[in-house]
Design an enzyme around this catalytic site. Structure first.
Site, PDB file in Angstrom:
ATOM      1  N   HIS A 132       0.868  -1.187   0.000  1.00 57.93           N
ATOM      2  CA  HIS A 132       0.000   0.000   0.000  1.00 57.93           C
ATOM      3  C   HIS A 132       0.910   1.244   0.000  1.00 57.93           C
ATOM      4  CE1 HIS A 132      -3.494   2.335   0.216  1.00 57.93           C
ATOM      5  NE2 HIS A 132      -3.963   2.028   1.403  1.00 57.93           N
ATOM      6  N   GLN A 135      -0.320   4.908   0.939  1.00 59.99           N
ATOM      7  CA  GLN A 135      -0.591   5.124   2.362  1.00 59.99           C
ATOM      8  C   GLN A 135       0.701   5.477   3.107  1.00 59.99           C
ATOM      9  OE1 GLN A 135      -3.840   4.766   3.930  1.00 59.99           O
ATOM     10  NE2 GLN A 135      -2.694   5.918   5.461  1.00 59.99           N
ATOM     11  N   ASP A 227      -3.247  -1.942  12.257  1.00 60.80           N
ATOM     12  CA  ASP A 227      -4.152  -2.038  11.107  1.00 60.80           C
ATOM     13  C   ASP A 227      -5.135  -3.170  11.416  1.00 60.80           C
ATOM     14  OD1 ASP A 227      -5.288  -1.771   8.578  1.00 60.80           O
ATOM     15  OD2 ASP A 227      -3.702  -2.901   7.554  1.00 60.80           O
ATOM     16  N   CYS A 267      -4.189   3.422   9.200  1.00 60.39           N
ATOM     17  CA  CYS A 267      -4.556   3.855   7.842  1.00 60.39           C
ATOM     18  C   CYS A 267      -6.068   4.012   7.674  1.00 60.39           C
ATOM     19  CB  CYS A 267      -3.975   2.894   6.810  1.00 60.39           C
ATOM     20  SG  CYS A 267      -4.646   1.224   6.888  1.00 60.39           S
ATOM     21  N   ARG A 295      -3.402  11.760   2.635  1.00 65.75           N
ATOM     22  CA  ARG A 295      -3.526  10.948   1.420  1.00 65.75           C
ATOM     23  C   ARG A 295      -3.724  11.878   0.216  1.00 65.75           C
ATOM     24  NH1 ARG A 295      -5.215   5.630   1.623  1.00 65.75           N
ATOM     25  NH2 ARG A 295      -4.741   5.676  -0.597  1.00 65.75           N
TER      26      ARG A 295
END
Ligand code: CP
Ligand code: NVA
Length: 310
Positions: A132, A135, A227, A267, A295
């Site tokens: 990712h 991120q 996460d 995130c 972001r």
């Protein structure tokens, strides 16, 4: 010179330390003065393919490209021919003749690599099973804003050895952070990405720790991160994982081990009461909304770097 122009970003191994840091610097500049970047991607079009759900990635990329003067076309893979099995090679070649970049969120890293190899335009990974990268740009921008530096930061990720864990390993080791990953046994990061981090660390001076002891991992951390325990694609394991991961919840028991001024990141989307307690994620150390906002800025910087030959 912009060495990133025309590149694809499948994971953070594609970027040099200089390219990575200059993207974050540009993100900070765009955030401070968005007006001066308005129109910089006028006439550019990005196709965005989603095979997994998204709120932040979808909206921040679309809003970002509009703010830069371009336009987005959002494709739900189920309603395209990709969803009926059209070869990736054909999709890549056809889209390359219509648009200026592709952002894709999907399962298979192999598929995204094929898409990028066949396309003649930049392909951006908006989340795959293993990575990712967008991120991480936003997260490191947030750490930079909060802590004033990246090099030497002690970053501890506690939870599943998933796409986020891999991306922290690669990104953190690139910029000289000490990266600790604590997971239950059997849920560690893939060995190939730990190896990449260790190789990066030989150059950057980072220290990489992989452990199954969350309390030890949290000790003296500047940044504590977690996460979801079951990522998109792993939902069927949710119940089983809740039991296996329960001692890995980021709560006050773990947070007291961290530095007094530690920063908490996630995130999102988050599950309060699972991977993180509500008092931590909604508490004074948490920067989750700043992280989510970044972001937008980080991806605008990335799109400028990949799509504008400055
Ligand atoms: N963090 C993140 O990628 O959020 P979305 O799944 O909402 O895009
Ligand atoms: N690891 C999570 C991140 C979501 C943004 C997932 O892949 O579902």
């Amino acid at each position: 010179m912009n060495t990133m122009y025309g590149k694809s970003i499948l994971n953070l191994t594609e970027l040099t330390k200089e390219e990575f840091l200059s993207t974050i610097e540009l993100a900070v500049a765009i955030k401070a003065n968005p007006e001066s970047y308005r129109g910089i991607l006028a006439g550019k079009i990005i196709a965005m393919i989603f095979e997994k759900n998204s709120t932040r990635t979808r909206v921040s990329f679309e809003a970002g490209i509009i703010q830069l003067g371009g336009q987005a076309i959002v494709l739900d893979s189920k309603s395209t021919q990709m969803g009926r099995g059209e070869p990736v090679k054909d999709t890549a070649n056809v889209l390359s003749s219509y648009v200026d970049a592709i952002m894709i969120r999907t399962y298979s890293d192999k598929m995204v690599a094929e898409l990028a190899a066949e396309a003649s335009i930049p392909v951006i990974n908006g989340l795959t099973d293993d990575h990712h990268p967008c991120q991480i740009l936003a997260d490191f921008q947030t750490i930079y804003e909060q802590k004033g530096k990246l090099e030497g930061i002690r970053l501890t990720y506690i939870g599943d050895g998933n796409n986020m864990a891999h991306s922290f390993l690669i990104g953190g080791s690139l910029v000289g952070m000490d990266v600790t990953i604590a997971t239950p046994k059997g849920y560690g990061p893939k060995a190939e990405f730990v190896e990449v981090a260790k190789k990066n660390a030989e150059i950057s001076g980072s220290k990489i720790h992989i452990t199954h002891d969350p309390e030890q991992a949290a000790k003296n951390a500047d940044v504590l991160i977690t996460d979801v325990w079951a990522s998109m694609g792993d939902e069927s394991e949710q119940k089983e994982r809740e039991e296996i991961f329960k001692t890995f919840q980021v709560n006050n028991r773990l947070a007291v081990q961290a530095k007094k001024d530690y920063l908490f990141l996630h995130c999102l989307p988050a599950h309060r009461g699972e991977e993180v307690s509500a008092d931590i994620i909604d508490g004074i150390h948490s920067a989750i909304y700043q992280e989510a906002e970044n972001r937008l800025h980080a991806q605008k910087a990335l799109m400028v770097k990949l799509m504008a030959n400055l």
